[in-house]
Design a protein around this motif. Structure first.
Motif, PDB file in Angstrom:
ATOM      1  N   HIS A 161      -6.573   5.756   3.145  1.00 52.74           N
ATOM      2  CA  HIS A 161      -7.512   5.200   3.988  1.00 52.74           C
ATOM      3  C   HIS A 161      -6.784   3.578   4.364  1.00 52.74           C
ATOM      4  O   HIS A 161      -6.537   3.185   5.662  1.00 52.74           O
ATOM      5  CB  HIS A 161      -9.083   4.827   3.878  1.00 52.74           C
ATOM      6  N   MET A 162      -6.620   3.348   3.676  1.00 53.32           N
ATOM      7  CA  MET A 162      -6.279   1.592   3.911  1.00 53.32           C
ATOM      8  C   MET A 162      -5.094   1.358   4.399  1.00 53.32           C
ATOM      9  O   MET A 162      -3.964   0.703   5.821  1.00 53.32           O
ATOM     10  CB  MET A 162      -5.758   0.646   2.603  1.00 53.32           C
ATOM     11  N   VAL A 163      -3.556   2.440   4.458  1.00 53.15           N
ATOM     12  CA  VAL A 163      -2.176   2.442   4.519  1.00 53.15           C
ATOM     13  C   VAL A 163      -2.781   3.160   6.611  1.00 53.15           C
ATOM     14  O   VAL A 163      -1.890   2.837   6.775  1.00 53.15           O
ATOM     15  CB  VAL A 163      -1.680   3.411   4.039  1.00 53.15           C
ATOM     16  N   HIS A 164      -3.342   4.378   6.642  1.00 53.08           N
ATOM     17  CA  HIS A 164      -4.238   4.356   7.584  1.00 53.08           C
ATOM     18  C   HIS A 164      -4.504   3.374   8.735  1.00 53.08           C
ATOM     19  O   HIS A 164      -3.472   3.267   9.815  1.00 53.08           O
ATOM     20  CB  HIS A 164      -5.056   5.956   7.644  1.00 53.08           C
ATOM     21  N   GLU A 165      -4.839   2.399   8.130  1.00 53.19           N
ATOM     22  CA  GLU A 165      -5.904   1.675   9.120  1.00 53.19           C
ATOM     23  C   GLU A 165      -4.809   0.431   9.596  1.00 53.19           C
ATOM     24  O   GLU A 165      -4.358   0.121  10.109  1.00 53.19           O
ATOM     25  CB  GLU A 165      -6.695   0.975   8.363  1.00 53.19           C
ATOM     26  N   GLN A 166      -3.550  -0.167   8.348  1.00 47.64           N
ATOM     27  CA  GLN A 166      -2.590  -1.171   8.232  1.00 47.64           C
ATOM     28  C   GLN A 166      -1.558  -0.115   9.382  1.00 47.64           C
ATOM     29  O   GLN A 166      -0.815  -1.134   9.549  1.00 47.64           O
ATOM     30  CB  GLN A 166      -2.263  -1.433   7.233  1.00 47.64           C
ATOM     31  N   ASN A 184       0.414  -0.879   0.443  1.00 52.74           N
ATOM     32  CA  ASN A 184       0.187  -0.105   0.197  1.00 52.74           C
ATOM     33  C   ASN A 184       0.937   1.568   0.163  1.00 52.74           C
ATOM     34  O   ASN A 184       0.559   2.375  -0.603  1.00 52.74           O
ATOM     35  CB  ASN A 184      -0.794  -0.381   1.220  1.00 52.74           C
ATOM     36  N   ARG A 185       2.010   1.119   0.812  1.00 53.02           N
ATOM     37  CA  ARG A 185       2.393   2.334   0.461  1.00 53.02           C
ATOM     38  C   ARG A 185       3.487   2.770   0.077  1.00 53.02           C
ATOM     39  O   ARG A 185       3.630   3.717  -0.733  1.00 53.02           O
ATOM     40  CB  ARG A 185       3.683   2.103   2.350  1.00 53.02           C
ATOM     41  N   GLU A 186       4.540   1.867  -1.133  1.00 53.01           N
ATOM     42  CA  GLU A 186       4.642   1.811  -2.368  1.00 53.01           C
ATOM     43  C   GLU A 186       4.025   2.548  -4.249  1.00 53.01           C
ATOM     44  O   GLU A 186       4.345   2.684  -4.023  1.00 53.01           O
ATOM     45  CB  GLU A 186       5.304   0.675  -2.906  1.00 53.01           C
ATOM     46  N   PHE A 187       2.532   2.051  -3.228  1.00 58.33           N
ATOM     47  CA  PHE A 187       1.527   2.334  -4.762  1.00 58.33           C
ATOM     48  C   PHE A 187       1.176   3.671  -4.181  1.00 58.33           C
ATOM     49  O   PHE A 187       1.380   4.440  -5.208  1.00 58.33           O
ATOM     50  CB  PHE A 187       0.329   0.993  -4.228  1.00 58.33           C
ATOM     51  N   GLN A 188       1.275   4.203  -2.881  1.00 60.30           N
ATOM     52  CA  GLN A 188       0.796   5.142  -2.822  1.00 60.30           C
ATOM     53  C   GLN A 188       2.288   6.372  -3.261  1.00 60.30           C
ATOM     54  O   GLN A 188       1.521   7.287  -3.833  1.00 60.30           O
ATOM     55  CB  GLN A 188       1.044   5.984  -1.398  1.00 60.30           C
ATOM     56  N   ALA A 189       3.191   5.959  -3.259  1.00 60.98           N
ATOM     57  CA  ALA A 189       3.959   6.699  -3.851  1.00 60.98           C
ATOM     58  C   ALA A 189       4.257   7.493  -4.470  1.00 60.98           C
ATOM     59  O   ALA A 189       4.159   8.073  -5.508  1.00 60.98           O
ATOM     60  CB  ALA A 189       4.965   6.161  -2.563  1.00 60.98           C
ATOM     61  N   SER A 190       3.816   5.565  -5.711  1.00 55.72           N
ATOM     62  CA  SER A 190       4.138   5.676  -6.808  1.00 55.72           C
ATOM     63  C   SER A 190       3.001   6.180  -7.708  1.00 55.72           C
ATOM     64  O   SER A 190       2.979   7.421  -8.944  1.00 55.72           O
ATOM     65  CB  SER A 190       3.768   3.919  -8.093  1.00 55.72           C
ATOM     66  N   LEU A 191       1.919   6.257  -7.336  1.00 59.81           N
ATOM     67  CA  LEU A 191       0.690   7.193  -7.392  1.00 59.81           C
ATOM     68  C   LEU A 191       0.792   8.345  -6.903  1.00 59.81           C
ATOM     69  O   LEU A 191       0.382   9.248  -7.867  1.00 59.81           O
ATOM     70  CB  LEU A 191      -1.035   6.407  -6.760  1.00 59.81           C
ATOM     71  N   THR A 192       1.561   8.974  -5.741  1.00 58.97           N
ATOM     72  CA  THR A 192       1.376  10.519  -5.601  1.00 58.97           C
ATOM     73  C   THR A 192       2.342  11.354  -7.351  1.00 58.97           C
ATOM     74  O   THR A 192       2.471  12.031  -8.000  1.00 58.97           O
ATOM     75  CB  THR A 192       2.303  10.507  -4.568  1.00 58.97           C
ATOM     76  N   ASP A 195       1.805  -0.750  14.031  1.00 60.57           N
ATOM     77  CA  ASP A 195       2.205  -0.085  15.144  1.00 60.57           C
ATOM     78  C   ASP A 195       2.201  -1.623  16.864  1.00 60.57           C
ATOM     79  O   ASP A 195       2.738  -1.911  17.093  1.00 60.57           O
ATOM     80  CB  ASP A 195       0.777   1.491  15.870  1.00 60.57           C
ATOM     81  N   ILE A 196       0.891  -1.891  16.570  1.00 58.10           N
ATOM     82  CA  ILE A 196       0.445  -2.924  17.143  1.00 58.10           C
ATOM     83  C   ILE A 196       1.448  -3.962  17.032  1.00 58.10           C
ATOM     84  O   ILE A 196       2.192  -4.732  18.731  1.00 58.10           O
ATOM     85  CB  ILE A 196      -0.886  -3.164  17.307  1.00 58.10           C
ATOM     86  N   ILE A 197       2.191  -4.388  15.699  1.00 58.14           N
ATOM     87  CA  ILE A 197       2.929  -5.356  16.016  1.00 58.14           C
ATOM     88  C   ILE A 197       4.568  -4.714  16.546  1.00 58.14           C
ATOM     89  O   ILE A 197       4.761  -5.627  17.052  1.00 58.14           O
ATOM     90  CB  ILE A 197       2.875  -6.336  14.124  1.00 58.14           C
ATOM     91  N   ALA A 198       4.558  -3.717  15.663  1.00 58.67           N
ATOM     92  CA  ALA A 198       6.005  -3.585  16.628  1.00 58.67           C
ATOM     93  C   ALA A 198       6.270  -3.295  18.199  1.00 58.67           C
ATOM     94  O   ALA A 198       6.768  -3.539  18.562  1.00 58.67           O
ATOM     95  CB  ALA A 198       6.369  -1.664  16.218  1.00 58.67           C
TER      96      ALA A 198
END
Length: 275
Positions: A210-215, A110-118, A220-223
């Motif tokens: 929205h998906m990036v925010h949720e994940q 999701n983060r890679e997709f968001q960066a490329s899309l931006t 954070d919990i996993i970390a």
């Protein structure tokens, strides 16, 4: 979540497996699907690079009809690619029974997709701005050719020059005027197509954000769990070292006591024998 925690999660294998917990079971379908999405997303970077080169030519002496066609083709092809990958990311988001490493893979995609899309959206807007300016200039030039200024009789030589210019304009080929008109109409159509793709990708960007925010919250919990495990491991290691030191000290004391008892026993035996 810190950079170190993110790196620690990313360095872990994609598929964790624990026999006593089904959520850590291997999922080859998930791995294949996400790998395919990642490869397709990576392939779009070449389109973005090519589009960046072509957009830089717009509004300059290097702008040609071929350049505008290339820009339009790249925008359409890349927009379609992003929409298809976006649908795939929605499927990944809805995947059930995933372990922590697989959830991290979701977030990373999701983060890679968001960066490329931006980056692509910025190029879209730049192309749209330059295309609009170019189309407006072409329309203005064509209108000036079709609507020459009427001469006045009071200006003498100037009026005569204007009459000559108008006569030259009237002698211009109507076919050429029609051709220029068709080019402008086509360019305006391309502008509308870019505007439409911008709107479609804006909606897709909102969904992915929205998906990036949720994940991000899940990571954070996993970390926090990773940090807790690491702290517990370090604490256990410290306790083991302390216990080892105590054990070595206890063994030393026991040896000393045995030696003292042996000496005392030897003295007593010698005293009894000699007495």
């Amino acid at each position: 979540m810190s950079f170190a925690d993110s790196s620690a999660l990313e360095s872990q294998p994609t598929n964790w497996r624990r026999e006593d917990d089904p959520q850590y079971a291997d999922d080859p379908e998930f791995q294949h699907f996400t790998t395919d999405l990642s490869d397709r997303l990576f392939s779009l970077t070449s389109n973005i690079t090519a589009l960046n080169r072509e957009v830089a030519k717009l509004g300059t002496k290097r702008e040609t009809e071929r350049v505008r066609e290339r820009v339009q083709d790249l925008i359409e092809e890349t927009t379609t690619g992003f929409k298809e990958i976006g649908e795939g990311l929605k499927k990944v988001q809805a995947w059930h029974d995933l372990g922590p490493s697989q959830k991290f893979t979701q977030s990373k995609l999701n983060r890679e997709f968001q960066a490329s899309l931006t980056e692509f959206q910025a190029l879209q807007r730049a192309a749209l701005t330059k295309q609009r300016a170019s189309a407006t200039a072409a329309r203005t030039a064509l209108d000036s050719q079709q609507s020459p200024t009427s001469p006045t009789q009071s200006h003498g030589t100037q009026a005569q020059q204007q009459q000559q210019e108008q006569e030259q304009l009237r002698l211009a080929s109507q076919d050429e005027v029609d051709f220029q008109e068709s080019l402008i109409v086509e360019r305006e159509s391309e502008i509308r197509n870019i505007e439409q793709s911008v709107g479609e990708l804006n909606e897709l960007f909102k969904d992915v954000a929205h998906m990036v925010h949720e994940q991000g919250e899940q990571l954070d919990i996993i970390a926090d769990n990773v940090q807790g495990v690491r702290d517990d491991t370090q604490g256990a290691s410290t306790e083991l070292r302390t216990a080892e030191r105590h054990q070595r000290s206890a063994r030393g004391k026991a040896c000393c006591l045995l030696l003292i008892l042996a000496v005392v026993l030897t003295v007593v035996i010698l005293a009894v024998v000699l007495g």
